[in-house]
Design an enzyme around this catalytic site. Structure first.
Site, PDB file in Angstrom:
ATOM      1  N   HIS A  34      -5.897  -1.499   0.664  1.00  0.00           N
ATOM      2  CA  HIS A  34      -5.268  -2.440  -0.240  1.00  0.00           C
ATOM      3  C   HIS A  34      -4.968  -3.740   0.494  1.00  0.00           C
ATOM      4  O   HIS A  34      -4.974  -3.798   1.730  1.00  0.00           O
ATOM      5  CB  HIS A  34      -3.970  -1.858  -0.810  1.00  0.00           C
ATOM      6  CG  HIS A  34      -4.179  -0.605  -1.594  1.00  0.00           C
ATOM      7  ND1 HIS A  34      -5.195  -0.467  -2.504  1.00  0.00           N
ATOM      8  CD2 HIS A  34      -3.496   0.562  -1.609  1.00  0.00           C
ATOM      9  CE1 HIS A  34      -5.136   0.733  -3.058  1.00  0.00           C
ATOM     10  NE2 HIS A  34      -4.107   1.379  -2.515  1.00  0.00           N
ATOM     11  N   THR A  35      -4.666  -4.764  -0.279  1.00  0.00           N
ATOM     12  CA  THR A  35      -4.334  -6.063   0.301  1.00  0.00           C
ATOM     13  C   THR A  35      -3.087  -5.952   1.165  1.00  0.00           C
ATOM     14  O   THR A  35      -2.040  -5.481   0.703  1.00  0.00           O
ATOM     15  CB  THR A  35      -4.089  -7.101  -0.815  1.00  0.00           C
ATOM     16  OG1 THR A  35      -5.245  -7.167  -1.646  1.00  0.00           O
ATOM     17  CG2 THR A  35      -3.820  -8.468  -0.218  1.00  0.00           C
ATOM     18  N   GLN A  36      -3.199  -6.362   2.409  1.00  0.00           N
ATOM     19  CA  GLN A  36      -2.060  -6.319   3.319  1.00  0.00           C
ATOM     20  C   GLN A  36      -1.249  -7.608   3.276  1.00  0.00           C
ATOM     21  O   GLN A  36      -0.063  -7.615   3.584  1.00  0.00           O
ATOM     22  CB  GLN A  36      -2.551  -6.077   4.751  1.00  0.00           C
ATOM     23  CG  GLN A  36      -3.328  -4.780   4.912  1.00  0.00           C
ATOM     24  CD  GLN A  36      -2.481  -3.568   4.601  1.00  0.00           C
ATOM     25  OE1 GLN A  36      -1.394  -3.416   5.134  1.00  0.00           O
ATOM     26  NE2 GLN A  36      -2.977  -2.703   3.723  1.00  0.00           N
ATOM     27  N   SER A  37      -1.884  -8.694   2.910  1.00  0.00           N
ATOM     28  CA  SER A  37      -1.193  -9.975   2.800  1.00  0.00           C
ATOM     29  C   SER A  37      -2.032 -10.893   1.925  1.00  0.00           C
ATOM     30  O   SER A  37      -3.255 -10.784   1.906  1.00  0.00           O
ATOM     31  CB  SER A  37      -0.976 -10.612   4.182  1.00  0.00           C
ATOM     32  OG  SER A  37      -2.224 -10.865   4.801  1.00  0.00           O
TER      33      SER A  37
END
Length: 263
Positions: A34-37
């Protein structure tokens, strides 16, 4: 504790390459990440109540890290006849939220029961969406302001990527929560039923000007949305009047400011 599995040793040669120990286990090759940032982001959104309505403002900049990459991005979305949603944070996640709202409104229109989604309904829907994604450890990296009229009364609320939600007469996201909120609270809180739309607009313009001077991720071009009993009015490509000539007259300001106690 070492959190990198490829450095935990080689318990089985059929999982790790015998020649290259740094190769990841086969179980991790197809792992979903998933998107971490956030990558492309928008900065502050400001909102305030005034007599008979609500007003939002957001600039048109989308930054790629520290690069002012896109300068014509709309972060204010009309959702229904008397509701506006504005977002700070990841632009792609806001596009996803926009699609969710569009599908929701289309589905609701099919019902033909004479009922419409109110501002409160849309706000509660977004609260559930944001909290649901947070519980899946895959949040939507946004802070949202929802504004409109609820039974004829001004409605302004906030929800973020953690599902945190609340209502207030004045709200701001991003750096605006530190720079603009003191100004908004000074001029609005306790007077939201007295201030007229024209005065509210002047206050928002002053806050956007302060943000442009102080926030490196902001832009002097912005969009303003006003919601009253007459409907939703969105004004695009509004400009902040700024003046930078005074900087030429300041000699050694940074040095003297940083070291004035030492000197």
């Amino acid at each position: 504790m070492n959190h990198f599995p490829e450095q935990w040793g080689r318990p089985r040669d059929d999982l790790y390459s015998f020649i290259e120990p740094s190769v990841k286990p086969k179980q991790l090759e197809d792992a979903v990440q998933h998107t971490q940032s956030p990558i492309v982001t928008g900065t502050s959104v400001l909102g305030l109540k005034f007599k008979g309505g609500v007003m939002l403002a957001a600039d048109n900049l989308a930054s790629y890290g520290s690069l002012a990459r896109f300068k014509d991005v709309e972060r204010i979305l009309q959702a229904g006849d008397e509701t506006v949603v504005a977002a700070g944070g990841d632009i792609s996640d806001f596009q996803y939220i926009s699609e969710l709202l569009s599908n929701l409104l289309i589905t609701e229109s099919y019902a033909t029961d004479g009922q419409k989604l109110s501002t409160k309904n849309i706000y509660e829907y977004l609260c559930r969406v944001m909290y649901n994604r947070r519980t899946k450890i895959n949040p939507l990296w946004n802070s949202l302001l929802v504004a409109g009229l609820e039974k004829g009364e001004p409605f302004l609320a906030y929800v973020d990527l953690l599902g945190t939600s609340f209502k207030a007469p004045t709200l701001a996201t991003g750096f605006g929560a530190h720079i603009a909120m003191p100004l908004l609270r000074k001029y609005i809180d306790g007077r939201e039923n007295e201030i007229l739309e024209q005065e509210a607009r002047k206050i928002l313009n002053s806050c956007m000007q302060a943000l442009y001077y102080r926030d490196a991720r902001s832009l002097n071009k912005f969009t303003v949305a006003s919601i009253t009993s007459e409907g939703v009015k969105i004004e695009k490509n509004q400009l902040v009047q700024t003046e930078w000539k005074f900087a030429d007259m300041i000699k050694g300001y940074a040095y003297s400011f940083l070291f004035e106690d030492v000197v």
